[in-house]
Motif scaffolding. Structure first.
Motif, PDB file in Angstrom:
ATOM      1  N   TYR A  97       4.814 -11.965  10.833  1.00 28.18           N
ATOM      2  CA  TYR A  97       4.408 -10.955  10.084  1.00 28.18           C
ATOM      3  C   TYR A  97       5.424 -10.063   9.851  1.00 28.18           C
ATOM      4  O   TYR A  97       6.513 -10.067  10.621  1.00 28.18           O
ATOM      5  N   LEU A  98       5.440  -9.389   8.839  1.00 30.94           N
ATOM      6  CA  LEU A  98       6.340  -8.166   8.480  1.00 30.94           C
ATOM      7  C   LEU A  98       5.266  -6.847   8.255  1.00 30.94           C
ATOM      8  O   LEU A  98       4.459  -7.120   7.188  1.00 30.94           O
ATOM      9  N   ARG A  99       5.427  -5.749   9.037  1.00 26.97           N
ATOM     10  CA  ARG A  99       4.455  -4.670   8.606  1.00 26.97           C
ATOM     11  C   ARG A  99       5.508  -3.578   8.601  1.00 26.97           C
ATOM     12  O   ARG A  99       6.264  -3.091   9.251  1.00 26.97           O
ATOM     13  N   HIS A 100       5.084  -2.664   7.497  1.00 30.54           N
ATOM     14  CA  HIS A 100       5.725  -1.406   7.389  1.00 30.54           C
ATOM     15  C   HIS A 100       4.858  -0.152   7.362  1.00 30.54           C
ATOM     16  O   HIS A 100       3.675  -0.393   6.598  1.00 30.54           O
ATOM     17  N   ARG A 101       4.730   0.764   8.233  1.00 27.41           N
ATOM     18  CA  ARG A 101       3.964   1.615   8.042  1.00 27.41           C
ATOM     19  C   ARG A 101       4.541   3.097   7.806  1.00 27.41           C
ATOM     20  O   ARG A 101       5.535   3.464   8.710  1.00 27.41           O
ATOM     21  N   GLN A 102       4.173   3.868   7.232  1.00 32.27           N
ATOM     22  CA  GLN A 102       4.620   5.204   6.809  1.00 32.27           C
ATOM     23  C   GLN A 102       3.868   6.232   7.729  1.00 32.27           C
ATOM     24  O   GLN A 102       2.739   6.632   7.662  1.00 32.27           O
ATOM     25  N   ARG A 103       4.560   6.499   8.825  1.00 29.44           N
ATOM     26  CA  ARG A 103       3.938   7.399   9.634  1.00 29.44           C
ATOM     27  C   ARG A 103       4.134   8.961   9.256  1.00 29.44           C
ATOM     28  O   ARG A 103       4.477   9.134   8.149  1.00 29.44           O
ATOM     29  N   GLU A 104       3.772   9.878  10.273  1.00 31.59           N
ATOM     30  CA  GLU A 104       3.639  11.136   9.849  1.00 31.59           C
ATOM     31  C   GLU A 104       4.933  11.821   9.403  1.00 31.59           C
ATOM     32  O   GLU A 104       5.085  12.266   8.119  1.00 31.59           O
ATOM     33  N   LYS A 105       6.188  11.347  10.065  1.00 29.94           N
ATOM     34  CA  LYS A 105       7.383  12.004   9.866  1.00 29.94           C
ATOM     35  C   LYS A 105       8.463  10.898   9.740  1.00 29.94           C
ATOM     36  O   LYS A 105       9.607  11.299  10.088  1.00 29.94           O
ATOM     37  N   TYR A 106       8.078   9.764   9.773  1.00 33.12           N
ATOM     38  CA  TYR A 106       9.088   8.533   9.903  1.00 33.12           C
ATOM     39  C   TYR A 106       8.488   7.340   9.296  1.00 33.12           C
ATOM     40  O   TYR A 106       7.306   7.297   9.153  1.00 33.12           O
ATOM     41  N   ASP A 107       9.202   6.280   9.284  1.00 32.67           N
ATOM     42  CA  ASP A 107       8.731   5.135   8.756  1.00 32.67           C
ATOM     43  C   ASP A 107       8.787   4.123  10.190  1.00 32.67           C
ATOM     44  O   ASP A 107       9.906   4.086  10.582  1.00 32.67           O
ATOM     45  N   GLU A 108       7.915   3.064  10.254  1.00 31.62           N
ATOM     46  CA  GLU A 108       7.948   2.261  11.294  1.00 31.62           C
ATOM     47  C   GLU A 108       7.668   0.856  10.678  1.00 31.62           C
ATOM     48  O   GLU A 108       6.720   0.439   9.907  1.00 31.62           O
ATOM     49  N   ASN A 109       8.964  -0.245  10.816  1.00 36.46           N
ATOM     50  CA  ASN A 109       8.854  -1.553  10.434  1.00 36.46           C
ATOM     51  C   ASN A 109       8.828  -2.390  11.649  1.00 36.46           C
ATOM     52  O   ASN A 109       9.490  -2.169  12.517  1.00 36.46           O
ATOM     53  N   ARG A 110       8.017  -3.564  11.509  1.00 36.70           N
ATOM     54  CA  ARG A 110       7.864  -4.200  12.600  1.00 36.70           C
ATOM     55  C   ARG A 110       8.097  -5.774  12.005  1.00 36.70           C
ATOM     56  O   ARG A 110       7.134  -6.240  11.172  1.00 36.70           O
ATOM     57  N   LEU A 111       8.978  -6.576  12.362  1.00 40.39           N
ATOM     58  CA  LEU A 111       9.261  -7.933  11.980  1.00 40.39           C
ATOM     59  C   LEU A 111       9.101  -9.002  13.164  1.00 40.39           C
ATOM     60  O   LEU A 111       9.911  -8.701  14.030  1.00 40.39           O
ATOM     61  N   GLY A 112       8.204  -9.642  13.194  1.00 44.27           N
ATOM     62  CA  GLY A 112       8.075 -10.518  14.379  1.00 44.27           C
ATOM     63  C   GLY A 112       7.012 -11.621  14.141  1.00 44.27           C
ATOM     64  O   GLY A 112       6.467 -11.933  13.116  1.00 44.27           O
ATOM     65  N   GLY A 144       0.751  -1.038  -0.108  1.00 46.66           N
ATOM     66  CA  GLY A 144       0.097   0.053   0.115  1.00 46.66           C
ATOM     67  C   GLY A 144       0.762   1.225   0.127  1.00 46.66           C
ATOM     68  O   GLY A 144       2.107   1.130  -0.117  1.00 46.66           O
ATOM     69  N   THR A 145       0.059   2.297  -0.128  1.00 47.84           N
ATOM     70  CA  THR A 145       0.983   3.519  -0.120  1.00 47.84           C
ATOM     71  C   THR A 145       1.349   4.078   1.153  1.00 47.84           C
ATOM     72  O   THR A 145       2.278   4.792   1.408  1.00 47.84           O
ATOM     73  N   GLN A 146       0.629   3.701   2.190  1.00 44.02           N
ATOM     74  CA  GLN A 146       0.952   4.222   3.654  1.00 44.02           C
ATOM     75  C   GLN A 146       1.453   2.805   4.457  1.00 44.02           C
ATOM     76  O   GLN A 146       2.220   3.224   5.437  1.00 44.02           O
ATOM     77  N   GLN A 147       0.833   1.760   4.184  1.00 41.80           N
ATOM     78  CA  GLN A 147       1.430   0.791   4.868  1.00 41.80           C
ATOM     79  C   GLN A 147       1.373  -0.568   4.205  1.00 41.80           C
ATOM     80  O   GLN A 147       0.790  -0.634   3.163  1.00 41.80           O
ATOM     81  N   THR A 148       2.303  -1.594   4.340  1.00 40.43           N
ATOM     82  CA  THR A 148       2.362  -2.869   3.520  1.00 40.43           C
ATOM     83  C   THR A 148       2.524  -4.005   4.818  1.00 40.43           C
ATOM     84  O   THR A 148       3.295  -3.608   5.739  1.00 40.43           O
ATOM     85  N   ASN A 149       1.856  -4.858   4.426  1.00 41.68           N
ATOM     86  CA  ASN A 149       1.829  -6.067   5.601  1.00 41.68           C
ATOM     87  C   ASN A 149       2.092  -7.361   4.937  1.00 41.68           C
ATOM     88  O   ASN A 149       1.270  -7.331   3.807  1.00 41.68           O
TER      89      ASN A 149
END
Length: 806
Positions: A544-559, A517-522
């Protein structure tokens, strides 16, 4: 639908059946018409099996013999079969070229001769349409079941004429008239349809005149005539439908106690005769009032007990819908006593309320005083039964245990109609079945077996699509999901891999998903077993692998996480969850403007936790809860398995549902109360583990994560240690149970600690489209307007979650 040719008349059958049942056959050499001696009589039972020496046709003049024999299955050299001869006769008659057909079997010295005598009917030479301008000849030919060369059949021609008129009415020519020119038909065999089209008419408006107790929109729901809307509705003027609408309005008024109502209709035509207004003229008359409610035949329950839950007591205006609700309540009151309620059954031992010929279920007695009626609930209690076996039918893929664990009844218990209806609701709410019916069967004098008939759903889906969500932007979706998975049922052959029987049947769940997605990828893989080892335990595992484009940064979670659950009874459960993640904070925009709470955790961070969830759920209604409540307590110890962070996290949620109204189709209007709170007692939590508010699932009218404590030169949202939010939502059906509207008010706040500085609140409305095929998750569109807010909050008036999949 094309009209069907009537079966052969009694006259025709009277000619055929004697031959088929054994009338004396003509012996070669005997004088025609002479009666055969008894010794020479032959029956088809004696002729059956003889060799067919010839198949002949007699009486045809214009229809070639080859055309007739082409539909005959009896062949020269075959053994004679009377059933085939009768079918041949039917097939010849079905050619629609003969007014009469006779089938005879004549014995010979060594075999038999099959003879078909036909009488030809005058045939249609050609078909013409005259006067049609608005509808093409090709379109008319498609609805006319008539072809050149067929027999001239007055019935078929009349049906064809009616089909042409019906097509004109469907195209908004209500005054169209069609005649058949008899002279052309008699002299030349030509069927000529003479068409007078009349004006093209649309229904521009529908009005109700004289209605004082019900609004026009309410009455419009009772009729099927509709006004013209470009593209969407043709606005057809159908006189037959108008008469049905008059009857429907009369029936509706009478069901609401207006027994003396009179309803008529008036058509107002525009000067150019192209538009009409339909006026339904109503004389309501008085509304009858219930003067007395009585019960007859009840012994297990007193009048006072039955009267306690009535929705239509004395002094209220008559309402047939409330009578039906009261009958359902009476059945619920009797359910614990073992009485079986099956309205369609005539079993004298079953429970009944009223009689089938009562239009409203209960007996309605009109008193001498005008405008007053008495309602009598005639109760036939029958006898109590116990449950025998529970038999499951129709589950070709799903194992019996998946059905039985939702029943919550056992052999030997008293039959409980209310609990069994609840079981139907629970089974329908699962993704496994499209429909469920439970019927008591058997003839034991003291017990009845339960036959559970199910129609299975397609539980495996592979979807490729796109969606948009106000909390997550535009995204794609590639997902394989099997909601009735069975890890112990692998394919035995290569063909089984692509069948719908391998890996299915045990009620487990498997989901493999990629959502760019444009703001998040799961990306995730999840498997769960709700009944581990067929015991009241559950287990699930997910990576899971989750990428989230926050307001002023990117947040990635792998777990990943794994959970063990225990059901203590039908309402209470507990789940223990172990979680481990790598959280990466990257691509920080303009670091010098960012809050220190964000800069502090730039890079990779290891988070683990052990969580315990305690849950009590007493809701009923499946996808759309209408009563009961849910209470959830989450206790999470972050750092319980190591990592960089150590702090506790508490969350408490409570949902309560109230039934406001239920119509005769069991479409429910519900009121839902939703409360959520969260608390982190220490200040050791990183910003990505804290609480945020706003958007769908929180306080609508605000942006996703738009409610939060702020920090830094750019007022970045950094989350809070305390959160509380609540919602009051009225949900009601619009067009069906699964297309619903909502009105709501939300309120809540997110704070740095346990305090309340600014309560954010909003009011709004929206729609829900509930799709059982996709697990009951609604497609939602809400409009909310903030009433109170903080000046630094992010406002968002529209919240939506919508997907398109194919």
């Amino acid at each position: 639908m094309k009209p069907q040719r009537p079966r052969p008349t009694a006259k025709c059958l009277a000619i055929v059946l004697p031959a088929l049942l054994g009338v004396a056959a003509t012996v070669p050499g005997r004088a025609r018409g002479a009666e055969a001696p008894a010794g020479e009589r032959s029956t088809l039972s004696n002729l059956k099996g003889r060799v067919v020496e010839a198949v002949r046709v007699r009486g045809n003049k214009t229809v070639p013999t080859a055309v007739i024999l082409n539909v005959v299955r009896t062949r020269e050299g075959d053994k004679l079969d009377p059933a085939t001869v009768e079918e041949d006769y039917q097939r010849i008659f079905g050619l629609r070229k003969f007014s009469n057909v006779e089938a005879k079997v004549e014995p010979t010295a060594a075999g038999a001769i099959v003879l078909f005598s036909v009488v030809e009917q005058s045939q249609v030479a050609d078909i013409f349409y005259r006067g049609n301008v608005a509808i093409s000849t090709e379109d008319l030919q498609e609805v006319v079941d008539l072809k050149p060369g067929q027999a001239i059949d007055p019935f078929r021609i009349a049906m064809a004429r009616q089909a042409v008129e019906r097509l004109y009415r469907e195209r908004n020519f209500p005054y169209a008239h069609v005649e058949v020119v008899q002279g052309e038909l008699t002299r030349k065999g030509n069927v000529v349809f003479l068409i007078i089209e009349g004006p093209n008419v649309r229904v521009r408006d529908i009005q109700f005149v004289g209605n004082r107790h019900f609004t026009g929109s309410r009455l419009l729901d009772q009729v099927r005539s509709r006004t013209w809307i470009w593209i969407f509705r043709p606005g057809t003027l159908d006189f037959d439908q108008l008469e049905d609408d008059v009857a429907a309005l009369r029936q509706y008024y009478q069901s609401k106690g207006f027994f003396d109502v009179r309803v008529g209709r008036k058509i107002i035509v525009s000067p150019d005769q192209k538009e009409v207004q339909i006026d339904f003229v109503i004389d309501e008359g008085p509304r009858y009032v219930v003067s007395k409610v009585s019960f007859v035949g009840n012994s297990a329950l007193s009048d006072a007990k039955l009267r306690a839950n009535l929705k239509l007591p004395e002094g209220q205006p008559f309402d047939a819908e409330l009578i039906q609700r009261d009958i359902r309540q009476i059945v619920r009151d009797y359910s614990p006593f073992g009485f079986i309620y099956q309205p369609a059954s005539d079993d004298p031992d079953y429970f009944r309320v009223g009689r089938r010929d009562y239009p409203y279920g209960a007996k309605v007695v009109f008193e001498r005083d005008p405008g007053r009626v008495e309602i009598v609930y005639e109760i036939h209690e029958g006898k109590p039964f116990r449950l025998g076996r529970i038999l499951v039918k129709g589950n070709e893929k799903t194992q019996d245990k998946v059905v039985l664990r939702e029943m919550r009844v056992a052999p030997g218990q008293l039959y409980d109609s209310s609990e069994i209806q609840d079981a139907v609701d629970r089974l329908r709410a699962t993704p496994y079945f499209e429909s469920v019916t439970i019927t008591p069967i058997g003839a034991d004098p003291d017990s009845r077996d339960l036959l559970v008939e199910v129609l299975e759903n397609r539980t495996a889906t592979f979807t490729v699509g796109a969606g948009v969500n106000s909390n997550g932007g535009v995204g794609g979706n590639i997902t394989y999901e099997q909601k009735n998975f069975d890890i112990a049922n692998p394919p035995s052959t290569w063909r089984d891999i692509f069948s719908d029987r391998a890996w299915t049947g045990a009620g487990q769940s498997l989901r493999i998903s990629l959502e760019p997605g444009t703001q998040q990828t799961n990306a995730s893989v999840r498997w769960s077993e709700p009944w581990l080892f067929d015991q009241p335990y559950s287990y699930s595992i997910e990576g899971y692998l989750r990428h989230r484009q926050r307001e002023k940064y990117d947040e990635n979670r792998l777990g990943g996480r794994t959970s063990f659950g225990k059901r203590f009874d039908f309402h209470d459960s507990a789940v223990l969850t172990f979680r481990g993640e790598d959280v990466a904070i990257k691509n920080i925009d303009a670091p010098r403007l960012r809050a220190p709470e964000i800069l502090q955790y730039q890079g990779h961070n290891t988070v683990t936790s052990i969580g315990l969830q305690l849950r009590r759920d007493t809701t009923e209604g499946g996808f759309i809860p209408y009563k009961g409540d849910t209470a959830v307590l989450n206790i999470e110890e972050v750092g319980g398995m190591g990592g960089e962070f150590y702090f506790p996290k508490l969350q408490l949620g409570y949902d309560r549902y109230f039934l406001v109204y239920e119509d005769l189709l069991e479409r429910r209007t519900t009121l839902g109360l939703h409360l959520d709170s969260g608390w982190i007692p220490t200040n050791d939590a990183p910003f990505f583990e804290k609480f945020y508010g706003g958007g769908i699932g929180s306080v609508r009218g605000f942006g996703f994560r738009g409610i939060s404590p702020r920090s830094g030169r750019d007022n970045d949202a950094v989350g809070g240690n305390f959160m509380v939010a609540g919602s009051l939502e009225l949900s009601f059906p619009i067009a069906s149970e699964f297309l619903r509207g909502v009105v709501f008010t939300d309120a809540g706040t997110v704070e740095e600690d346990v305090r309340v500085t600014t309560i954010r609140s909003s009011v709004g409305a929206g729609v829900r489209i509930i799709l059982p095929l996709f697990g009951g998750a609604p497609l939602a569109l809400d409009f909310a307007y903030p009433i109170t807010k903080d000046e630094r909050d992010d406002v968002q008036y529209i919240s939506f979650s919508f997907g398109v999949t194919q």
